[in-house]
Design an enzyme around this catalytic site. Structure first.
Site, PDB file in Angstrom:
ATOM      1  N   ALA A   8      -0.783  34.947  -4.289  1.00  0.00           N
ATOM      2  CA  ALA A   8       0.109  34.712  -3.142  1.00  0.00           C
ATOM      3  C   ALA A   8       0.587  33.269  -3.224  1.00  0.00           C
ATOM      4  CB  ALA A   8      -0.625  34.940  -1.826  1.00  0.00           C
ATOM      5  N   ASP A  15      -9.909  10.272   0.627  1.00  0.00           N
ATOM      6  CA  ASP A  15     -10.226  11.265  -0.408  1.00  0.00           C
ATOM      7  C   ASP A  15     -11.667  11.058  -0.911  1.00  0.00           C
ATOM      8  OD1 ASP A  15      -9.098  13.181  -2.664  1.00  0.00           O
ATOM      9  OD2 ASP A  15     -10.095  11.531  -3.701  1.00  0.00           O
ATOM     10  N   GLY A  57      -6.546  16.547 -12.112  1.00  0.00           N
ATOM     11  CA  GLY A  57      -5.688  17.159 -13.126  1.00  0.00           C
ATOM     12  C   GLY A  57      -5.896  18.655 -13.215  1.00  0.00           C
ATOM     13  N   LYS A  83     -11.394  19.745  -0.806  1.00  0.00           N
ATOM     14  CA  LYS A  83     -12.466  18.847  -0.340  1.00  0.00           C
ATOM     15  C   LYS A  83     -12.292  18.436   1.111  1.00  0.00           C
ATOM     16  CE  LYS A  83      -9.433  16.109  -2.583  1.00  0.00           C
ATOM     17  NZ  LYS A  83      -8.896  16.076  -3.878  1.00  0.00           N
ATOM     18  N   ARG A 101       4.160  30.419  -2.472  1.00  0.00           N
ATOM     19  CA  ARG A 101       5.550  30.199  -2.034  1.00  0.00           C
ATOM     20  C   ARG A 101       6.393  29.680  -3.183  1.00  0.00           C
ATOM     21  NH1 ARG A 101       5.131  26.856   3.471  1.00  0.00           N
ATOM     22  NH2 ARG A 101       4.055  25.533   2.002  1.00  0.00           N
ATOM     23  N   THR A 141      -0.734  22.899  -8.875  1.00  0.00           N
ATOM     24  CA  THR A 141      -1.386  22.390 -10.094  1.00  0.00           C
ATOM     25  C   THR A 141      -2.695  23.128 -10.385  1.00  0.00           C
ATOM     26  OG1 THR A 141      -0.490  20.245  -9.489  1.00  0.00           O
ATOM     27  CG2 THR A 141      -2.204  20.241 -11.160  1.00  0.00           C
ATOM     28  N   VAL A 142      -3.571  23.218  -9.383  1.00  0.00           N
ATOM     29  CA  VAL A 142      -4.904  23.781  -9.630  1.00  0.00           C
ATOM     30  C   VAL A 142      -4.850  25.305  -9.780  1.00  0.00           C
ATOM     31  CG1 VAL A 142      -7.270  23.954  -8.764  1.00  0.00           C
ATOM     32  CG2 VAL A 142      -5.960  21.856  -8.381  1.00  0.00           C
ATOM     33  N   GLU A 153      -0.666  10.393  -4.902  1.00  0.00           N
ATOM     34  CA  GLU A 153       0.147  11.305  -4.109  1.00  0.00           C
ATOM     35  C   GLU A 153       1.409  10.579  -3.654  1.00  0.00           C
ATOM     36  OE1 GLU A 153      -1.225  14.349  -3.653  1.00  0.00           O
ATOM     37  OE2 GLU A 153      -3.047  13.705  -4.652  1.00  0.00           O
ATOM     38  N   LYS A 195     -15.262  13.471  -0.568  1.00  0.00           N
ATOM     39  CA  LYS A 195     -16.150  13.845  -1.677  1.00  0.00           C
ATOM     40  C   LYS A 195     -17.574  13.333  -1.425  1.00  0.00           C
ATOM     41  CE  LYS A 195     -12.179  13.660  -4.780  1.00  0.00           C
ATOM     42  NZ  LYS A 195     -11.347  12.763  -5.591  1.00  0.00           N
TER      43      LYS A 195
END
Ligand code: HSE
Length: 442
Positions: free
Chosen positions: A48, A204, A305, A108, A50, A18-19, A193, A208
């Site tokens: 690079a 998470d 996002g 993170k 997969r 996504t990122v 997730e 942060k």
């Protein structure tokens, strides 16, 4: 001496999830603006992954599946690590730094847990490890703490820093839904997730918070000392009782400098409805920072996002490009991961904090039970601010809900243990900390 001004910064992206894909797309779509603001062209020369995405990589000269080879490639100037996780990502960053390359990462977990070692390496190699996108997605909170507020003593910060958790609590509040049902909805909507433990158990958010606290207070990254409690035990009843008392329930990360040490804690929190943070709903993030000169400042926006996170990754790339163009000796900003010489504050254990508390105590509705509860609280010098007793629908258990005044958590723990030994108590006591935001908070 004539200085050579680079016309290009050559980027290698490791990981096209996504990122990574969002970053590639943003660099393409806003190319002109980004070049103008950078002072040179930022070109993705290597990828690079997969999971090849040929449609995205038409202008990328070298596509492969070996991130370590990319990280060591002398024709790459900056490595963007968007693989995530610990093992491969750690090796990629270490290889890139060792090869004298700057690194931009959104990872993170890695920064919070292994950052001390990585920043030491970056310092040794005189390169930059940039990580704006690792905290609160598109909100430029790292820049705010490190640059905009640099002149202030940061007194505390408090934030909603996990979008999934905030979505779940917002839905539970709006629809009286159960935690498990909303979690399923969040997974179906793609917010949580597949294994949502990191989101709902606060890990998470603790990553942060650890990063923000390190910058705010000039301390090493100490994830293992950040107290972490999730939202899975919060019930719709707790939310309703909190509402009756004038509060919303939010999952906050709080870091505060006190005279005895630094608090770093993530847990469900009662926030007065009048506060701005109480009104941040859905998947949004928001962080309130209190500086001694500036007062309280609030940063809010999308915390996750592809687009929002790519916005922060590319901001770091533009920063690096500007520094390269200016011929800066790296790193321009103080790295994380070491203690300011002036700061030897320890991180406090959760038992050492002083807070106000919400308690939901399930009892058999019998004469004298309230007096017994009061006696236990009095023994620990805990003063009651408000109390609600719900009517018994039957002979079964009823909740007594109490808000306490400020008390040390160790004393509150002793009181809870004594209460749970009373014969009238029918189950576990729910405890939620209350955050009054001392200072000038909005
Ligand atoms: N899972 C995270 C959240 C994404 O829900 O906020 C960004 O860290």
């Amino acid at each position: 001496m004539t200085q050579h001004t680079p016309t290009q910064l050559r980027i290698g992206i490791c990981g096209l999830g996504t990122v990574g894909a969002g970053t590639l797309r943003l660099l393409e779509e806003n190319k002109e603006t980004i070049t103008r603001r950078s002072g040179c062209e930022i070109v993705v020369t290597h990828v690079a992954t997969r999971t090849p995405k040929p449609e995205l990589c038409q202008n990328v000269a070298h596509s492969g599946d070996d991130p370590l080879a990319l990280a060591a490639d002398p024709s790459v100037d900056v490595v963007v690590e968007t693989i995530g996780g610990y093992d491969v990502a750690f090796d990629v960053i270490k290889t890139a730094l060792t090869s004298g390359k700057h690194v931009v990462t959104a990872n993170k977990a890695l920064i919070a847990e292994k950052g001390n070692e990585l920043f030491a390496l970056a310092r040794e190699k005189a390169v930059t490890l940039a990580f704006e996108s690792s905290v609160a997605g598109g909100i430029p909170i790292i820049k705010a703490l490190r640059e905009g507020l640099a002149a202030n003593e940061i007194e505390w910060l408090a934030g909603i820093i996990n979008g999934t958790g905030n979505f779940i609590l917002s839905e539970m509040t709006a629809n009286q839904s159960q935690f498990a049902d909303v979690l399923q909805e969040a997974q179906e909507l793609g917010y949580a997730e597949a294994d949502p433990t990191f989101d709902v158990e606060g890990i998470d958010a603790a990553h942060k918070l650890t990063i923000m606290a390190s910058i705010a207070f000039g301390i090493p990254l100490q994830f293992d000392k950040t107290y972490t409690e999730g939202i899975s035990k919060v019930t719709p009843d707790d939310i309703n009782y909190a509402n009756e008392l004038g509060y919303e329930v939010k999952h906050l990360g709080i870091a505060r400098k006190t005279e005895s040490g630094i608090e770093m804690r993530v847990h469900p929190t009662l926030v007065a409805k009048s506060r701005l943070l109480a009104n941040v709903n859905g998947v949004g993030n928001a962080i309130l920072v209190q500086g001694d000169f500036v007062g309280s400042t609030l940063y809010s926006g999308p915390g996750a996002g592809a687009e929002a996170t790519a916005s922060a990754v590319v901001a770091d790339l533009i920063d690096l490009a500007r520094q390269v163009v200016a011929g800066a000796t790296f790193p321009v900003y103080p790295a994380l991961g070491y203690r300011d010489a002036s700061n030897d504050s320890p991180v406090l254990a959760i038992e050492e904090i002083d807070a106000e508390y919400y308690l939901r105590i399930p009892v058999i509705d019998r004469v004298g039970v309230m007096a017994k509860i009061s006696n236990v609280l009095q023994d620990q010098e805990i003063s009651i601010e408000a109390i609600i007793q719900k009517e018994a629908a039957s002979n079964e258990s009823v909740p007594i809900v109490i808000l306490t005044h400020r008390v040390k958590e160790a004393k509150l723990n002793k009181a809870m243990a004594a209460l749970e030994n009373l014969e009238e108590i029918t189950g576990a006591i729910m405890r939620i900390r209350v955050e009054p935001f001392h200072g000038e908070a909005t």
